[in-house]
Design a protein around this motif. Structure first.
Motif, PDB file in Angstrom:
ATOM      1  N   ALA A 198       0.853  -1.189   0.000  1.00 26.55           N
ATOM      2  CA  ALA A 198       0.000   0.000   0.000  1.00 26.55           C
ATOM      3  C   ALA A 198       0.887   1.237   0.000  1.00 26.55           C
ATOM      4  N   SER A 199       0.572   2.225  -0.885  1.00 26.86           N
ATOM      5  CA  SER A 199       1.398   3.424  -0.954  1.00 26.86           C
ATOM      6  C   SER A 199       1.149   4.271   0.289  1.00 26.86           C
ATOM      7  N   THR A 200       2.202   4.921   0.743  1.00 26.83           N
ATOM      8  CA  THR A 200       2.062   5.772   1.930  1.00 26.83           C
ATOM      9  C   THR A 200       1.933   7.243   1.551  1.00 26.83           C
ATOM     10  N   GLU A 201       2.174   7.524   0.277  1.00 30.64           N
ATOM     11  CA  GLU A 201       2.059   8.912  -0.183  1.00 30.64           C
ATOM     12  C   GLU A 201       1.308   8.956  -1.494  1.00 30.64           C
ATOM     13  N   GLN A 202       0.561  10.025  -1.684  1.00 26.86           N
ATOM     14  CA  GLN A 202      -0.129  10.231  -2.957  1.00 26.86           C
ATOM     15  C   GLN A 202       0.014  11.701  -3.354  1.00 26.86           C
ATOM     16  N   ASN A 203      -0.154  11.923  -4.647  1.00 22.06           N
ATOM     17  CA  ASN A 203      -0.126  13.313  -5.122  1.00 22.06           C
ATOM     18  C   ASN A 203      -1.383  14.053  -4.672  1.00 22.06           C
ATOM     19  N   LEU A 204      -1.175  15.299  -4.274  1.00 17.98           N
ATOM     20  CA  LEU A 204      -2.307  16.160  -3.937  1.00 17.98           C
ATOM     21  C   LEU A 204      -2.313  17.317  -4.925  1.00 17.98           C
ATOM     22  N   THR A 205      -3.497  17.609  -5.434  1.00 16.72           N
ATOM     23  CA  THR A 205      -3.630  18.677  -6.434  1.00 16.72           C
ATOM     24  C   THR A 205      -4.766  19.608  -6.047  1.00 16.72           C
ATOM     25  N   PHE A 206      -4.550  20.898  -6.211  1.00 14.21           N
ATOM     26  CA  PHE A 206      -5.664  21.849  -6.163  1.00 14.21           C
ATOM     27  C   PHE A 206      -6.214  21.971  -7.581  1.00 14.21           C
ATOM     28  N   HIS A 207      -7.513  21.725  -7.720  1.00 14.07           N
ATOM     29  CA  HIS A 207      -8.177  21.961  -8.994  1.00 14.07           C
ATOM     30  C   HIS A 207      -8.943  23.267  -8.828  1.00 14.07           C
ATOM     31  N   ILE A 208      -8.430  24.337  -9.435  1.00 12.93           N
ATOM     32  CA  ILE A 208      -8.972  25.672  -9.146  1.00 12.93           C
ATOM     33  C   ILE A 208      -9.721  26.215 -10.360  1.00 12.93           C
ATOM     34  N   HIS A 209     -10.959  26.597 -10.122  1.00 13.95           N
ATOM     35  CA  HIS A 209     -11.719  27.330 -11.142  1.00 13.95           C
ATOM     36  C   HIS A 209     -11.732  28.803 -10.778  1.00 13.95           C
ATOM     37  N   THR A 210     -11.267  29.646 -11.678  1.00 10.50           N
ATOM     38  CA  THR A 210     -11.284  31.091 -11.465  1.00 10.50           C
ATOM     39  C   THR A 210     -12.471  31.638 -12.246  1.00 10.50           C
ATOM     40  N   ASN A 211     -13.486  32.071 -11.510  1.00 10.45           N
ATOM     41  CA  ASN A 211     -14.778  32.402 -12.113  1.00 10.45           C
ATOM     42  C   ASN A 211     -15.189  33.850 -11.897  1.00 10.45           C
ATOM     43  N   VAL A 212     -16.106  34.277 -12.746  1.00  8.22           N
ATOM     44  CA  VAL A 212     -16.934  35.452 -12.429  1.00  8.22           C
ATOM     45  C   VAL A 212     -18.330  34.889 -12.215  1.00  8.22           C
ATOM     46  N   GLY A 213     -18.799  34.901 -10.972  1.00  6.24           N
ATOM     47  CA  GLY A 213     -20.052  34.215 -10.656  1.00  6.24           C
ATOM     48  C   GLY A 213     -19.859  32.738 -10.897  1.00  6.24           C
ATOM     49  N   ALA A 214     -20.680  32.176 -11.796  1.00  5.25           N
ATOM     50  CA  ALA A 214     -20.574  30.743 -12.059  1.00  5.25           C
ATOM     51  C   ALA A 214     -19.825  30.457 -13.353  1.00  5.25           C
ATOM     52  N   THR A 215     -19.290  31.504 -13.986  1.00  6.50           N
ATOM     53  CA  THR A 215     -18.685  31.353 -15.305  1.00  6.50           C
ATOM     54  C   THR A 215     -17.165  31.380 -15.221  1.00  6.50           C
ATOM     55  N   SER A 216     -16.525  30.449 -15.876  1.00  8.16           N
ATOM     56  CA  SER A 216     -15.059  30.439 -15.929  1.00  8.16           C
ATOM     57  C   SER A 216     -14.572  31.659 -16.697  1.00  8.16           C
ATOM     58  N   VAL A 217     -13.548  32.302 -16.161  1.00 10.52           N
ATOM     59  CA  VAL A 217     -13.045  33.536 -16.783  1.00 10.52           C
ATOM     60  C   VAL A 217     -12.367  33.242 -18.117  1.00 10.52           C
ATOM     61  N   VAL A 218     -12.798  33.996 -19.129  1.00 11.14           N
ATOM     62  CA  VAL A 218     -12.090  34.032 -20.411  1.00 11.14           C
ATOM     63  C   VAL A 218     -11.800  35.507 -20.686  1.00 11.14           C
ATOM     64  N   TYR A 219     -10.527  35.817 -20.915  1.00  9.75           N
ATOM     65  CA  TYR A 219     -10.165  37.215 -21.145  1.00  9.75           C
ATOM     66  C   TYR A 219     -10.926  37.781 -22.349  1.00  9.75           C
ATOM     67  N   GLY A 220     -11.412  39.014 -22.194  1.00  5.82           N
ATOM     68  CA  GLY A 220     -12.094  39.698 -23.292  1.00  5.82           C
ATOM     69  C   GLY A 220     -13.595  39.492 -23.314  1.00  5.82           C
ATOM     70  N   THR A 221     -14.097  38.534 -22.526  1.00  5.28           N
ATOM     71  CA  THR A 221     -15.544  38.303 -22.460  1.00  5.28           C
ATOM     72  C   THR A 221     -16.192  39.319 -21.529  1.00  5.28           C
ATOM     73  N   ASN A 222     -17.346  39.832 -21.913  1.00  2.00           N
ATOM     74  CA  ASN A 222     -18.049  40.779 -21.042  1.00  2.00           C
ATOM     75  C   ASN A 222     -18.795  40.054 -19.925  1.00  2.00           C
ATOM     76  N   TYR A 223     -18.640  40.592 -18.728  1.00  2.00           N
ATOM     77  CA  TYR A 223     -19.343  40.057 -17.554  1.00  2.00           C
ATOM     78  C   TYR A 223     -20.110  41.182 -16.878  1.00  2.00           C
ATOM     79  N   ALA A 224     -21.098  40.817 -16.077  1.00  3.42           N
ATOM     80  CA  ALA A 224     -21.845  41.821 -15.308  1.00  3.42           C
ATOM     81  C   ALA A 224     -21.424  41.746 -13.849  1.00  3.42           C
ATOM     82  N   HIS A 225     -21.077  42.902 -13.278  1.00  8.24           N
ATOM     83  CA  HIS A 225     -20.830  42.981 -11.842  1.00  8.24           C
ATOM     84  C   HIS A 225     -22.178  42.789 -11.134  1.00  8.24           C
ATOM     85  N   THR A 226     -22.165  42.616  -9.827  1.00  9.15           N
ATOM     86  CA  THR A 226     -23.420  42.361  -9.100  1.00  9.15           C
ATOM     87  C   THR A 226     -24.395  43.541  -9.225  1.00  9.15           C
TER      88      THR A 226
END
Lengths: 254, 298
Positions: A34-62
């Motif tokens: 049995a392995s004693t170590e495993q890889n740990l990863t942060f899976h990070i979504h950088t969003n505006v609200g629920a939408t993933s950020v794409v540069y140049g796309t228009n978003y609405a502030h609150t």
């Protein structure tokens, strides 16, 4: 009670393990330890609200005001895992420079087991922040980036850089053409993002991924982008402080 | 290194000790507009050799004719500076070197792109290799320029001849009188402008304004008690480094003396040393004459 349940769970698991390995008795191969170590990863979504950020796309502030982004990057550092016995496991030397087009941020190998939670800095500790950036090798994220995310006039890193265009018309019905920038750094603005009660388990044999979501709209809470559209931190501390304070409410576990 | 008489040997970072190859490389870079976005501005653009490495302007002019925020300081004796800029925002000379390259009002460029240009250049890669045994990089770039700048010292002045060579005729009677005011309790100038480089490198509010457009040291520390404080500049060659103050707002040495004679504006952060001096017209002339005796003879 919870602990007791966990323990019995482990007993059941190990029983299955014994049964499983016993099935393989026919061939002579040794069971994989049995392995004693495993890889740990942060899976990070950088969003505006629920939408993933794409540069140049228009978003609405609150408040409905329209903006877009040309740069959104931030430093995460001093990641610490909290073990079951409350001891701490720092992920030493690991710094992430998060950008919206990347989701996977490897933290390296960590011991298998149950953890009570974790925490990290949005920003950098003071010593790292003020080191000469030209002394770092390209093996980490501290050399000067293009575009830069470091100040040379007040030597230190920009912890979060947000740039883009915003509609600054009074009614919010004009063109999205006014450049805004939020460059937030400075030792006192480093914030601890606390997930010390978000328990997780790193199981033997499978790498662990923790899902995180960063929401820019939370970071811009109470920021009126029409009038509050520029800070290099030192030249507009109230705005920089407001943004940095909002970092603590900008992350969620996915 | 040719350290002037009466000066200590400067502290030099062990990873950037001076060699002829390093100084020569740094000198070439210092005078080369390759550092700026449109290849129009070099370090020399605001630090002229014929103006004791200042530019004679109230505020320096950067790329595209942009007016910068502050007066260009001399880089002579920079090896002794404990921190850099008028507000001390850069803790080392090597880190300081990045700022004019990146400043949108000065060279408006990207250090990584400067390095790309240097790598493509017909001469630089070999010169970097000779100097540092490394290719052009942000590390070697800022070290080479700093290495050259640390080799720049002021030269012997008539004041030095008077002080170190026991040449009592090196100064006139008026200059000696000015010196007495300068180093005495009448002028109190020496408290901040003391020792071999005529500065203690402290940050002081000298009562220039009641309200500061440029917050100075407070821009770095964010402390309100630092508003209007700027690093005390050296007075060596001050005759040749007009105009004066962080914003170049005083055109002549006479204007500067007049400012200190009045005691300045009553800003809450003003140094207690800045008080009305009640100098006679002749004493003001003597002080100016003494300051001019601090110029390099050659």
């Amino acid at each position: 009670m919870k602990k007791a349940l966990l323990r019995s769970g482990l007993i059941i698991l190990s029983t299955f393990g014994v049964l499983f390995t016993s099935c393989k008795d026919d061939d002579d191969t040794e069971p994989t330890p049995a392995s004693t170590e495993q890889n740990l990863t942060f899976h990070i979504h950088t969003n505006v609200g629920a939408t993933s950020v794409v540069y140049g796309t228009n978003y609405a502030h609150t408040d409905g005001r329209t903006f877009n982004l040309s740069d959104l990057r931030y430093y995460i550092s001093n990641i610490v895992l909290i073990k079951q016995d409350n001891s701490e496991l720092p992920i030493s030397g690991k710094v992430l420079l998060v950008n919206p087009s990347e989701n996977e941020y490897s933290l390296g190998k960590v011991p298998v087991g149950s953890y009570k939670g974790f925490r990290f800095y949005l920003g950098l500790d003071s010593a790292t922040n003020h080191t000469d950036p030209t002394t770092y090798t390209s093996e980490n994220l501290f050399p000067i980036q293009t575009p830069s995310i470091h100040w040379s006039w007040n030597s230190g890193y920009i912890f979060m850089k947000i740039e883009g265009l915003v509609d600054t018309s009074l009614a919010g019905n004009g063109n999205v053409n006014f450049p805004f920038f939020y460059h937030v750094g400075l030792d006192q603005n480093t914030k601890t993002i606390d997930f010390t009660n978000e328990a997780f388990t790193v199981a033997s044999g499978s790498d662990k991924e923790i899902g995180l979501e960063f929401d820019l709209l939370s970071t811009l809470t109470n920021v009126d982008m029409r009038t509050e559209n520029a800070t290099h931190t030192m030249d507009n501390m109230p705005l920089a402080t407001k943004i940095a304070d909002n970092w603590t409410i900008s992350f969620e576990i996915e | 290194m040719d350290v002037p008489k009466g000066f200590p040997y400067p502290n030099i970072p062990p990873d950037n000790l001076p060699t002829a190859n390093r100084i020569n490389l740094g000198k070439k870079l210092f005078f080369d507009p390759i550092l700026s976005r449109d290849s129009s501005k070099s370090c020399n653009s605001c630090h002229h050799t014929d103006k004791k490495f200042t530019d004679g302007l109230a505020l320096s002019i950067g790329i595209d004719g942009n007016l910068t925020l502050r007066n260009s300081m001399t880089i002579l004796n920079t090896a002794y500076q404990p921190y850099f800029f008028w507000d001390g925002g850069a803790p080392t000379l090597e880190q300081q070197t990045l700022a004019p390259i990146e400043n949108p009002l000065e060279m408006d460029f990207d250090v990584n792109l400067v390095v790309e240009r240097l790598i493509q250049h017909s001469e630089y890669p070999e010169l970097f290799q000779k100097a540092y045994d490394l290719p052009p990089s942000p590390y070697t770039l800022v070290r080479a320029i700093s290495n050259y700048e640390r080799s720049l010292f002021t030269k012997k002045s008539r004041y030095d001849e008077y002080l170190y060579d026991n040449n009592t005729s090196a100064l006139t009677a008026s200059e000696i009188n000015g010196m007495t005011i300068f180093f005495g309790e009448q002028g109190e100038c020496f408290h901040c402008h003391g020792e071999y480089n005529f500065t203690d490198y402290s940050f002081k509010n000298n009562g220039l304004y009641l309200s500061y457009a440029d917050s100075g040291r407070a821009r770095i520390t964010t402390n309100s008690s630092d508003v209007g404080k700027f690093k005390v500049p050296s007075l060596r060659n001050v005759e040749h480094t007009a105009p004066y103050m962080h914003d170049g707002s005083r055109a002549t040495l006479e204007d500067v003396i007049e400012h200190y004679n009045t005691g300045g504006q009553p800003h809450p952060n003003k140094s207690g040393l800045i008080q009305p001096l009640n100098l006679t017209p002749q004493e003001k002339i003597d002080l100016v004459n003494f300051l001019k005796s601090l110029s390099d003879k050659e």
